[in-house]
Design a protein around this motif. Sequence first.
Motif, PDB file in Angstrom:
ATOM      1  N   THR A 116       2.350   1.633  -3.611  1.00 56.50           N
ATOM      2  CA  THR A 116       1.371   2.054  -4.619  1.00 56.50           C
ATOM      3  C   THR A 116       0.860   3.465  -4.365  1.00 56.50           C
ATOM      4  OG1 THR A 116      -0.393   0.953  -3.380  1.00 56.50           O
ATOM      5  CG2 THR A 116       0.617  -0.282  -5.185  1.00 56.50           C
ATOM      6  N   ALA A 117       0.954   3.959  -3.129  1.00 54.12           N
ATOM      7  CA  ALA A 117       0.517   5.319  -2.837  1.00 54.12           C
ATOM      8  C   ALA A 117       1.514   6.352  -3.362  1.00 54.12           C
ATOM      9  CB  ALA A 117       0.317   5.502  -1.336  1.00 54.12           C
ATOM     10  N   LEU A 118       2.760   5.944  -3.556  1.00 57.75           N
ATOM     11  CA  LEU A 118       3.777   6.865  -4.057  1.00 57.75           C
ATOM     12  C   LEU A 118       3.665   7.012  -5.562  1.00 57.75           C
ATOM     13  CD1 LEU A 118       6.853   5.522  -2.094  1.00 57.75           C
ATOM     14  CD2 LEU A 118       5.507   7.524  -1.527  1.00 57.75           C
ATOM     15  N   GLN A 152       8.572   5.608  -6.355  1.00 63.70           N
ATOM     16  CA  GLN A 152       8.605   4.144  -6.319  1.00 63.70           C
ATOM     17  C   GLN A 152       9.985   3.654  -6.759  1.00 63.70           C
ATOM     18  OE1 GLN A 152       5.513   2.657  -8.800  1.00 63.70           O
ATOM     19  NE2 GLN A 152       3.879   3.117  -7.364  1.00 63.70           N
ATOM     20  N   ASP A 185       0.829  -1.205   0.000  1.00 60.80           N
ATOM     21  CA  ASP A 185       0.000   0.000   0.000  1.00 60.80           C
ATOM     22  C   ASP A 185       0.864   1.256   0.000  1.00 60.80           C
ATOM     23  OD1 ASP A 185      -2.318  -1.446  -0.053  1.00 60.80           O
ATOM     24  OD2 ASP A 185      -2.679  -1.306   2.117  1.00 60.80           O
ATOM     25  N   GLY A 186       1.957   1.223   0.733  1.00 64.39           N
ATOM     26  CA  GLY A 186       2.860   2.368   0.756  1.00 64.39           C
ATOM     27  C   GLY A 186       3.515   2.604  -0.588  1.00 64.39           C
TER      28      GLY A 186
END
Length: 51
Positions: A21-23, A28, A18-19
């Motif tokens: 994909t949030a970037l 990334q 989740d971390g």
Amino acid sequence: MIRMVLDVLLMMIDLVWDGITALGPRFQGFVLGIWAAMAMFAFACTLAIWG
């Protein structure tokens, strides 16, 4: 006991995913690049020690 360990492991994987994909794509690559560099450095150190 094994199920509890696997649940914690899956929770950690979900948290990291989740971390990431949030970037944005640039961050990334930066984060994954740092982890890859640390892994290669650790591998080179183990080769130097046990090589």
